[in-house]
Write a protein that holds these residues in place. Sequence first.
Motif, PDB file in Angstrom:
ATOM      1  N   ARG A  18     -22.808 -21.269   4.760  1.00  0.00           N
ATOM      2  CA  ARG A  18     -24.162 -21.671   5.170  1.00  0.00           C
ATOM      3  C   ARG A  18     -24.813 -20.606   6.060  1.00  0.00           C
ATOM      4  O   ARG A  18     -26.010 -20.335   5.939  1.00  0.00           O
ATOM      5  N   ALA A  19     -24.028 -19.993   6.931  1.00  0.00           N
ATOM      6  CA  ALA A  19     -24.558 -18.926   7.790  1.00  0.00           C
ATOM      7  C   ALA A  19     -24.943 -17.707   6.947  1.00  0.00           C
ATOM      8  O   ALA A  19     -25.973 -17.068   7.204  1.00  0.00           O
ATOM      9  N   LEU A  20     -24.144 -17.391   5.943  1.00  0.00           N
ATOM     10  CA  LEU A  20     -24.476 -16.299   5.024  1.00  0.00           C
ATOM     11  C   LEU A  20     -25.777 -16.599   4.295  1.00  0.00           C
ATOM     12  O   LEU A  20     -26.655 -15.740   4.197  1.00  0.00           O
ATOM     13  N   ALA A  21     -25.909 -17.811   3.792  1.00  0.00           N
ATOM     14  CA  ALA A  21     -27.130 -18.199   3.073  1.00  0.00           C
ATOM     15  C   ALA A  21     -28.353 -18.086   3.981  1.00  0.00           C
ATOM     16  O   ALA A  21     -29.420 -17.636   3.544  1.00  0.00           O
ATOM     17  N   GLU A  22     -28.212 -18.466   5.233  1.00  0.00           N
ATOM     18  CA  GLU A  22     -29.320 -18.340   6.181  1.00  0.00           C
ATOM     19  C   GLU A  22     -29.683 -16.867   6.381  1.00  0.00           C
ATOM     20  O   GLU A  22     -30.858 -16.497   6.366  1.00  0.00           O
ATOM     21  N   TYR A  23     -28.674 -16.020   6.540  1.00  0.00           N
ATOM     22  CA  TYR A  23     -28.904 -14.579   6.707  1.00  0.00           C
ATOM     23  C   TYR A  23     -29.620 -13.995   5.482  1.00  0.00           C
ATOM     24  O   TYR A  23     -30.510 -13.157   5.615  1.00  0.00           O
TER      25      TYR A  23
END
Length: 157
Positions: A18-23
Amino acid sequence: MIRPATPADVPSIAALIRALAEYEKLSHEVVLDEATLRDHLFGPRPFAEVLMAEADGRAVGFALFFFNYSTFLAKPGIYLEDLFVLPEYRGHGLGKGLLIALAKLAEERDCGRLEWAVLDWNEPSIRFYQALGARPKDEWVLYRMTREAISALAAEG
């Protein structure tokens, strides 16, 4: 520290995805379910593997990968689907550590290639990969079929 993931890591893996997708400005595309992720990583027929990067006693990065096959080389290869380190932990060698661990796995498993894709706007990652000796394959164009296109094609048979 870099280590193979275990089933207990699934919540951390999901959070890092999820953090990757946000980035990548793609949060709207994340629909993952942790139970399915757990089954796909650690079930009877695993589809992918994960390496975890830890610092300060917690998961701060990951590399999710799976095997492909080169007919020209007659060898397996590793396709790196995702490599991500939380922004506050970048610059400490964790991303490089994950790639070193993948390179070691590729050598141990007699792989002919280690490949991945990177978004064309992600200049920091592009510079990082090139500094490690990776080169873009500009002559190849990535194609993708979504669920709808797959279903439509399958229905033709």
